[in-house]
Design a protein around this motif. Sequence first.
Motif, PDB file in Angstrom:
ATOM      1  N   GLN A   8       5.060  -3.059  -1.274  1.00  0.00           N
ATOM      2  CA  GLN A   8       4.105  -3.049  -2.386  1.00  0.00           C
ATOM      3  C   GLN A   8       4.151  -1.729  -3.142  1.00  0.00           C
ATOM      4  N   VAL A   9       4.239  -0.630  -2.394  1.00  0.00           N
ATOM      5  CA  VAL A   9       4.331   0.678  -3.038  1.00  0.00           C
ATOM      6  C   VAL A   9       5.573   0.746  -3.921  1.00  0.00           C
ATOM      7  N   MET A  64      -8.175   7.950 -11.720  1.00  0.00           N
ATOM      8  CA  MET A  64      -6.820   7.673 -11.230  1.00  0.00           C
ATOM      9  C   MET A  64      -6.535   6.177 -11.294  1.00  0.00           C
ATOM     10  N   LYS A  65      -5.597   5.810 -12.138  1.00  0.00           N
ATOM     11  CA  LYS A  65      -5.216   4.403 -12.267  1.00  0.00           C
ATOM     12  C   LYS A  65      -4.227   4.032 -11.161  1.00  0.00           C
ATOM     13  N   SER A  66      -4.359   2.835 -10.637  1.00  0.00           N
ATOM     14  CA  SER A  66      -3.418   2.320  -9.626  1.00  0.00           C
ATOM     15  C   SER A  66      -3.139   3.358  -8.548  1.00  0.00           C
ATOM     16  N   LEU A  67      -4.199   3.823  -7.891  1.00  0.00           N
ATOM     17  CA  LEU A  67      -4.083   4.869  -6.890  1.00  0.00           C
ATOM     18  C   LEU A  67      -3.506   4.318  -5.580  1.00  0.00           C
ATOM     19  N   ILE A  68      -2.449   4.983  -5.100  1.00  0.00           N
ATOM     20  CA  ILE A  68      -1.853   4.701  -3.792  1.00  0.00           C
ATOM     21  C   ILE A  68      -2.095   5.928  -2.922  1.00  0.00           C
ATOM     22  N   ARG A  69      -2.615   5.723  -1.715  1.00  0.00           N
ATOM     23  CA  ARG A  69      -2.869   6.842  -0.814  1.00  0.00           C
ATOM     24  C   ARG A  69      -2.073   6.686   0.482  1.00  0.00           C
ATOM     25  N   ILE A  70      -1.512   7.799   0.933  1.00  0.00           N
ATOM     26  CA  ILE A  70      -0.827   7.858   2.233  1.00  0.00           C
ATOM     27  C   ILE A  70      -1.491   8.966   3.035  1.00  0.00           C
ATOM     28  N   ASP A  71      -2.003   8.609   4.211  1.00  0.00           N
ATOM     29  CA  ASP A  71      -2.706   9.595   5.028  1.00  0.00           C
ATOM     30  C   ASP A  71      -2.655   9.155   6.488  1.00  0.00           C
ATOM     31  N   GLU A  78      -6.199   1.503  -4.583  1.00  0.00           N
ATOM     32  CA  GLU A  78      -5.655   0.156  -4.727  1.00  0.00           C
ATOM     33  C   GLU A  78      -4.819  -0.216  -3.502  1.00  0.00           C
ATOM     34  N   LEU A  79      -4.151   0.799  -2.948  1.00  0.00           N
ATOM     35  CA  LEU A  79      -3.335   0.569  -1.752  1.00  0.00           C
ATOM     36  C   LEU A  79      -3.425   1.808  -0.864  1.00  0.00           C
ATOM     37  N   ALA A  80      -3.818   1.618   0.403  1.00  0.00           N
ATOM     38  CA  ALA A  80      -3.967   2.727   1.346  1.00  0.00           C
ATOM     39  C   ALA A  80      -3.061   2.500   2.537  1.00  0.00           C
ATOM     40  N   ILE A  81      -2.199   3.458   2.816  1.00  0.00           N
ATOM     41  CA  ILE A  81      -1.229   3.341   3.897  1.00  0.00           C
ATOM     42  C   ILE A  81      -1.516   4.388   4.959  1.00  0.00           C
TER      43      ILE A  81
END
Length: 533
Positions: free
Chosen positions: A192-193, A288-295, A307-310
């Motif tokens: 998805q990312v 923040m538009k279409s925010l993807i986070r990795i943590d 929108e998507l959190a990984i």
Amino acid sequence: MTSIGEALVSQLVERDVEVVFGIPGVHTVELYRGLATSGIRHITPRHEQGAGFMADGYARVSGKPGVAFVITGPGLANTLTAMGQARADSVPMLVVSGVNTLSSLGKGLGHLHELPDQRAMAQTVALLSERVEAAEELTPALDRAYAPFSTGRPGPTHIEIPLDVAGSEYTSASATSAKPAVHVCDSDQIAQVCEMLAGAKSAVILAGGGARWSGVPLQKLAETLGAPVVQTVNARGVMFDHPLGVPASASLNAVRALIESADVVLAVGTELGQTDYDMYATGKMAAMKSLIRIDLCPDQLARYEAELAIVGEASVALDAINAQLSGATANHHGQDVAAKTRQEAYEEIGPEMRALCEVLTAMREAVPNAISVGDSVYPIYAGNLYYDHDRPAGWFNAATGFGALGFGIPAAIGAALAEPTAPVICIAGDGGAQFSLPELMCAVDENLPITFVIWNNFGYQEIATSMQAVGVTVLGCDPTPPDFEHVAASCGMPFWRIGAEPETVAATLKMAQATDGPRLIEIRAPNQSHNVS
């Protein structure tokens, strides 16, 4: 007989602990029984808070948990401030303390160093606090204390061992400690990312402290996308001198505008905290538009909607994205956008902060690839707003997050022990330095080649300015500093007193590097006096 205290030390050796910071006391004697022959290097600070800050600096540079041994009661209480800083900045730290005898706990019998509930106190700051009451509990307690260092967002953990337990016989079977977890990102989420990034026309990457060891995959992804990379304070150095790098605070209007212009924002290893993204306390983050986070931390991901959190470690996730990303068209204007943002951000910070940034740049050029450790002081504030460092994980300070004064000197000692071949520069103010000035002698004892730079403006100038700005009569902001030349002489350190001109600072730093052991440079701040009213 092997005691539980000795078994603890042996198991720390098995976990690759090389240095312990601590001040021995009657409540930790049994922890020291096996230390001298263990191969672990013991460092003696002058205060338990210093032990914690040293463990913090060691961990930030080495990437391994810093370990501190402290006594019951006041020893642990003195370490809490350092634990608070480590928690705010996700720094792995293990604090091992004594505690009174099991039969006395919670009874208020007036024993030495007694607290009503020591673990309850520790748990207000530590990720977890464990008590070892029997031999078979030691390894599981260590496993639980070490788990956050490899399976989630790191921070400080605590183990206490009662006086009557530490010296008792270790009768448990051989230790079989848990192995560190292997991070595997969800493949569907990675797909998805990749789909979101492939369709982006103006992506922006936000890199936090969790990405500081991920420079290679981060740069590769940024170049593939043509995406500017905004670096928080703890990520500085990861994109040094890169045309897509934006080493400026996301609290600045120019950087906020960049973030808001993006059609996809990828946030890697950043908690999106106030001191990085809204230090002026406007109450608003950049949209923040279409925010993807990795943590690494699921709880952290839940605190700011994306929108998507990984859930995953930065380098693992970035490697997976780079391996699968196809069809992406680089934004050919990305470098121009990054350059424009850098220029506008630099103009925005104003002439006073720009002058300080010039001093920092001169220091970097005079001593390349140095580890720069800072306290809460004007040059550090300026650098946190805008400064590009030439070493990943080589720029850190206590002026964000928890914001503990006194951090710089002991944390620099920990950093120097973690990386003996690297030059270390500590930047502290005359006020903050007085919180931990005795730790200079620890640097002398260990003959560490640290350059301690004291920015002397004769008081708490930043606080005085803040009081003046809101019409409060300035009070309590002019504590008289010591004569730093005499301080250096009493420590047996070489000393220079100079002005703040960049060329003078650079020349003096070069001279200082030619001397052995620690040295002290006092910079008299321009247009300052004892009167800050």
